[in-house]
Motif scaffolding. Structure first.
Motif, PDB file in Angstrom:
ATOM      1  N   GLN A 270      36.111   5.366   3.241  1.00  0.00           N
ATOM      2  CA  GLN A 270      35.163   6.467   3.405  1.00  0.00           C
ATOM      3  C   GLN A 270      35.118   7.039   4.818  1.00  0.00           C
ATOM      4  N   PHE A 271      35.601   6.265   5.797  1.00  0.00           N
ATOM      5  CA  PHE A 271      35.523   6.699   7.191  1.00  0.00           C
ATOM      6  C   PHE A 271      36.880   6.560   7.882  1.00  0.00           C
ATOM      7  N   LEU A 272      37.066   7.387   8.900  1.00  0.00           N
ATOM      8  CA  LEU A 272      38.307   7.353   9.663  1.00  0.00           C
ATOM      9  C   LEU A 272      37.981   7.366  11.154  1.00  0.00           C
ATOM     10  N   ALA A 273      38.513   6.390  11.878  1.00  0.00           N
ATOM     11  CA  ALA A 273      38.286   6.285  13.319  1.00  0.00           C
ATOM     12  C   ALA A 273      39.471   6.884  14.074  1.00  0.00           C
ATOM     13  N   PHE A 274      39.154   7.608  15.144  1.00  0.00           N
ATOM     14  CA  PHE A 274      40.175   8.219  15.986  1.00  0.00           C
ATOM     15  C   PHE A 274      40.059   7.666  17.402  1.00  0.00           C
ATOM     16  N   GLY A 275      41.167   7.187  17.931  1.00  0.00           N
ATOM     17  CA  GLY A 275      41.207   6.727  19.300  1.00  0.00           C
ATOM     18  C   GLY A 275      42.454   7.250  19.983  1.00  0.00           C
ATOM     19  N   TRP A 276      42.293   7.750  21.176  1.00  0.00           N
ATOM     20  CA  TRP A 276      43.419   8.266  21.954  1.00  0.00           C
ATOM     21  C   TRP A 276      43.734   7.286  23.066  1.00  0.00           C
ATOM     22  N   GLY A 277      45.009   7.153  23.417  1.00  0.00           N
ATOM     23  CA  GLY A 277      45.329   6.248  24.511  1.00  0.00           C
ATOM     24  C   GLY A 277      46.790   6.277  24.893  1.00  0.00           C
ATOM     25  N   ASP A 278      47.133   5.461  25.870  1.00  0.00           N
ATOM     26  CA  ASP A 278      48.509   5.367  26.324  1.00  0.00           C
ATOM     27  C   ASP A 278      49.360   4.692  25.248  1.00  0.00           C
ATOM     28  N   LYS A 279      50.495   5.291  24.953  1.00  0.00           N
ATOM     29  CA  LYS A 279      51.361   4.771  23.891  1.00  0.00           C
ATOM     30  C   LYS A 279      51.858   3.368  24.218  1.00  0.00           C
ATOM     31  N   GLY A 280      52.194   3.121  25.487  1.00  0.00           N
ATOM     32  CA  GLY A 280      52.655   1.805  25.887  1.00  0.00           C
ATOM     33  C   GLY A 280      51.601   0.737  25.703  1.00  0.00           C
ATOM     34  N   PHE A 281      50.360   1.064  26.074  1.00  0.00           N
ATOM     35  CA  PHE A 281      49.256   0.131  25.859  1.00  0.00           C
ATOM     36  C   PHE A 281      49.083  -0.152  24.375  1.00  0.00           C
ATOM     37  N   TYR A 282      49.076   0.899  23.588  1.00  0.00           N
ATOM     38  CA  TYR A 282      48.841   0.764  22.153  1.00  0.00           C
ATOM     39  C   TYR A 282      49.931  -0.063  21.461  1.00  0.00           C
ATOM     40  N   LEU A 283      51.192   0.292  21.715  1.00  0.00           N
ATOM     41  CA  LEU A 283      52.282  -0.281  20.931  1.00  0.00           C
ATOM     42  C   LEU A 283      52.888  -1.546  21.526  1.00  0.00           C
ATOM     43  N   ASP A 284      52.824  -1.676  22.843  1.00  0.00           N
ATOM     44  CA  ASP A 284      53.467  -2.834  23.488  1.00  0.00           C
ATOM     45  C   ASP A 284      52.488  -3.898  23.939  1.00  0.00           C
ATOM     46  N   THR A 285      51.180  -3.637  23.785  1.00  0.00           N
ATOM     47  CA  THR A 285      50.178  -4.580  24.287  1.00  0.00           C
ATOM     48  C   THR A 285      49.120  -4.863  23.216  1.00  0.00           C
ATOM     49  N   PRO A 286      49.506  -5.522  22.123  1.00  0.00           N
ATOM     50  CA  PRO A 286      48.508  -5.838  21.090  1.00  0.00           C
ATOM     51  C   PRO A 286      47.418  -6.770  21.584  1.00  0.00           C
ATOM     52  N   GLU A 287      47.744  -7.628  22.557  1.00  0.00           N
ATOM     53  CA  GLU A 287      46.775  -8.511  23.199  1.00  0.00           C
ATOM     54  C   GLU A 287      46.872  -8.324  24.706  1.00  0.00           C
ATOM     55  N   TRP A 288      45.745  -8.571  25.433  1.00  0.00           N
ATOM     56  CA  TRP A 288      45.762  -8.420  26.884  1.00  0.00           C
ATOM     57  C   TRP A 288      46.792  -9.338  27.524  1.00  0.00           C
ATOM     58  N   SER A 289      47.074 -10.468  26.890  1.00  0.00           N
ATOM     59  CA  SER A 289      48.059 -11.399  27.428  1.00  0.00           C
ATOM     60  C   SER A 289      49.477 -10.829  27.383  1.00  0.00           C
ATOM     61  N   ASP A 290      49.658  -9.756  26.592  1.00  0.00           N
ATOM     62  CA  ASP A 290      50.975  -9.127  26.477  1.00  0.00           C
ATOM     63  C   ASP A 290      51.178  -8.014  27.499  1.00  0.00           C
ATOM     64  N   LEU A 291      50.152  -7.734  28.283  1.00  0.00           N
ATOM     65  CA  LEU A 291      50.233  -6.625  29.235  1.00  0.00           C
ATOM     66  C   LEU A 291      51.276  -6.882  30.319  1.00  0.00           C
ATOM     67  N   LYS A 292      52.150  -5.908  30.514  1.00  0.00           N
ATOM     68  CA  LYS A 292      53.169  -5.983  31.555  1.00  0.00           C
ATOM     69  C   LYS A 292      52.780  -5.069  32.709  1.00  0.00           C
ATOM     70  N   PHE A 293      53.235  -5.435  33.893  1.00  0.00           N
ATOM     71  CA  PHE A 293      52.941  -4.615  35.064  1.00  0.00           C
ATOM     72  C   PHE A 293      53.489  -3.203  34.889  1.00  0.00           C
ATOM     73  N   SER A 294      54.684  -3.082  34.333  1.00  0.00           N
ATOM     74  CA  SER A 294      55.312  -1.767  34.153  1.00  0.00           C
ATOM     75  C   SER A 294      54.491  -0.884  33.230  1.00  0.00           C
TER      76      SER A 294
END
Length: 234
Positions: free
Chosen positions: A95-119
């Motif tokens: 019934q509802f749809l959420a919209f979030g905008w963000g950096d593609k690298g953060f979204y796709l390459d960083t599913p968890e904060w522990s996966d965050l790369k400096f680059s």
């Protein structure tokens, strides 16, 4: 004499490094102070003149905010473009749809904060990456500390729709460009977005800007979710 010359060179280099570090610290402090001050300055504070015709939500995971809208209304059927077939469950009973905008690298390459790369962080912070829209389907939404309900007018909702639509990139058929093989769960999907993420235009800045453009309560500027929620808890 040679040793004295080398010592002077080292001291000179250390002074330059120290000045650079102090300059970075100063910029960070200025950023934090500006974020705090500007986020408590209200925009569109008076909502008494607006009728309450549609219900939307602002939802946060503690860091990132989404705008949650009804999938279908007399103004817009989001499922015509954000298709159920693009989510793993294929479930069309949401019934509802959420919209979030963000950096593609953060979204796709960083599913968890522990996966965050400096680059990834560096590219995002300094306007070097690309952006994506993250859409998530919900069957129901409940108000919580991190999910605020807002009742808005038809005019406000029309403006909000326009802002969200303009955030997507579209193909030659006029459909949002779907990013395949990218998902957090069974009911979400990603699409190519406009603009680029940076320190001054974050995922929460996007949400705040959407609220401002729609004539809803918002912060003057904020990079954080708390800057948005502040105006809906006072």
């Amino acid at each position: 004499m040679l040793e004295d010359y080398q010592m002077k060179k080292i001291k000179s280099a250390l002074k330059i490094v120290l000045k650079f570090v102090l300059f970075i610290v100063f910029l960070l402090m200025l950023y934090v102070i500006s974020a705090f001050v500007l986020s408590i300055i209200p925009v569109n504070k008076n909502q008494s003149e607006h009728t309450k015709e549609y219900t939307i939500y602002i939802k946060s995971n503690g860091v990132h905010t989404d705008l949650v809208l009804p999938i279908k209304s007399d103004l817009k059927d989001w499922s015509e473009k954000i298709k159920f077939e693009n989510i793993q469950s294929k479930d069309s009973t949401h019934q509802f749809l959420a919209f979030g905008w963000g950096d593609k690298g953060f979204y796709l390459d960083t599913p968890e904060w522990s996966d965050l790369k400096f680059s990834t962080a560096f590219k995002a912070a300094f306007n070097l990456g690309t952006s994506a829209m993250h859409t998530t389907f919900y069957k129901q939404i409940q108000e919580t500390e991190n999910c605020v309900k807002i009742e808005i007018s038809k005019k406000q909702y029309q403006k909000l729709i326009s802002f969200i639509e303009a955030s997507f990139q579209y193909d030659t058929n006029g459909d949002p460009i779907f990013i395949e093989a990218a998902t957090y769960g069974k009911n979400d999907s990603f699409y190519v977005a406009n603009r680029t993420y940076n320190l001054f235009y974050t995922c929460n800045t996007w949400t705040n800007q959407a609220l401002k453009k729609a004539g809803l309560k918002a912060a003057f500027w904020t990079p954080a979710d708390k800057g948005i929620f502040f105006h809906y808890k006072i």
